[in-house]
Design a protein around this motif. Structure first.
Motif: not given
Length: 319
Positions: A73-77, A101-108, A159-165
């Motif tokens: 079990c890894t705490a990473s994508t 994804i729903p959980v990851l969206n909370k992490i910026s 997910r991260l690309g969109k936040k960066y944009v």
């Protein structure tokens, strides 16, 4: 009782250590050496890990000794710290955050770091700070650019690309995206389908793609299309860029810059070509390297580690 080996730091996540004790008998050794792990791994059915600050690669050499191992079990994508071919062949289950994804969206956290690294290079922040530390007081060498004048290229519009944009857009930057998996137009963003034209256009490249299926994606065949003063930001994985080709590109183009939070094969980071050459005069001002701190905020780690625990617990209940 299930024997669980925890090889990543969890005691800074409030209550998590006690939660693990409800699942089984735990052994807690944050970042064990390869020698230590090889000796004890045979006793455990479950490993809980994370790629940050790990000195071991969970590959055949270690896993072949893990006769009882059923789950990693890894705490990473990402799972570049695990030999997925070996685990698949030996029916070892990998639990990761990749599809959560729903959980990851909370992490910026990681996107925020990418933006910080971008601004740092655009404004020559670290070299200017270092010059003051050395007793100098002269701005001339450190004149940078406004972010609004830069054409920013985003490789991977997930997910991260969109936040960066989103962050760059708030600074009125021109945004260009290359992502062959996004077939539709993106509102208010220039989307390229040809990566060569994409690279020829941009002043800044921020990488937001998974390592899986993208090893050495950025290499000498693509560097030749980049501007000679390009800024490259990598908070993805070190494996997505050919670091030898990158180093040669930086040596040849003194105005080009690279900021990274990741290196290839981080368990052997001291042998990494970028890490080894971080203090060479001809390149040091072109480099910013941070030690994989992207997701390592208090909030981000709390969300990621607790959700990984919940996934593990859920898997136990189903099986």
């Amino acid at each position: 009782m299930i024997n669980i080996l925890i090889i990543t730091q969890i005691k800074d996540v409030e209550g998590l250590y006690d939660k693990f004790k409800t699942l089984g008998k735990i052994k807690y050794i944050p970042n064990p050496s390869k020698t230590k792990l090889t000796k004890i791994i045979k006793n455990y059915e479950v490993i809980f890990t994370n790629p940050n600050n790990t000195s071991v690669f969970l590959g055949r050499e270690i896993l072949s000794r893990a006769n009882k191992l059923k789950i990693i079990c890894t705490a990473s994508t990402g799972t570049v710290h695990i030999d997925s071919t070996y685990t698949r062949q030996n029916k070892i289950k990998i639990i990761s955050l990749k599809k959560e994804i729903p959980v990851l969206n909370k992490i910026s956290s990681t996107a925020e770091l990418a933006f910080l690294l971008t601004l740092s290079h655009v404004r020559n922040f670290i070299p200017s700070v270092n010059s003051v530390i050395k007793g100098k007081w002269d701005y001339y060498e450190y004149i940078g650019n406004q972010l609004s004048s830069r054409k920013i290229g985003v490789l991977g519009y997930g997910r991260l690309g969109k936040k960066y944009v989103k962050y760059c857009s708030s600074f009125d930057s021109q945004i260009f995206v290359y992502d062959p998996y996004k077939k539709n137009k993106i509102k208010n963003i220039n989307k390229y389908n040809n990566i060569k034209e994409f690279l020829q256009t941009i002043d800044i490249l921020s990488i937001h793609i998974h390592a899986e299926n993208n090893y050495n994606f950025i290499n000498k065949n693509l560097f030749k299309y980049m501007k000679k003063d390009i800024i490259i930001i990598n908070t993805s994985r070190g494996e997505v860029i050919n670091e030898k080709d990158l180093f040669n590109f930086l040596k040849k183009n003194k105005k080009a810059k690279y900021a990274t939070d990741v290196l290839s094969d981080e368990s052997n980071y001291k042998k990494n070509i970028i890490f080894q050459n971080r203090n060479i005069d001809i390149i040091s001002d072109q480099l910013i390297i941070t030690p994989h701190i992207g997701g390592m905020t208090t909030e981000g780690k709390d969300i990621a580690y607790n959700h990984s625990f919940n996934l593990l617990k859920k898997y136990f209940k189903k099986n």
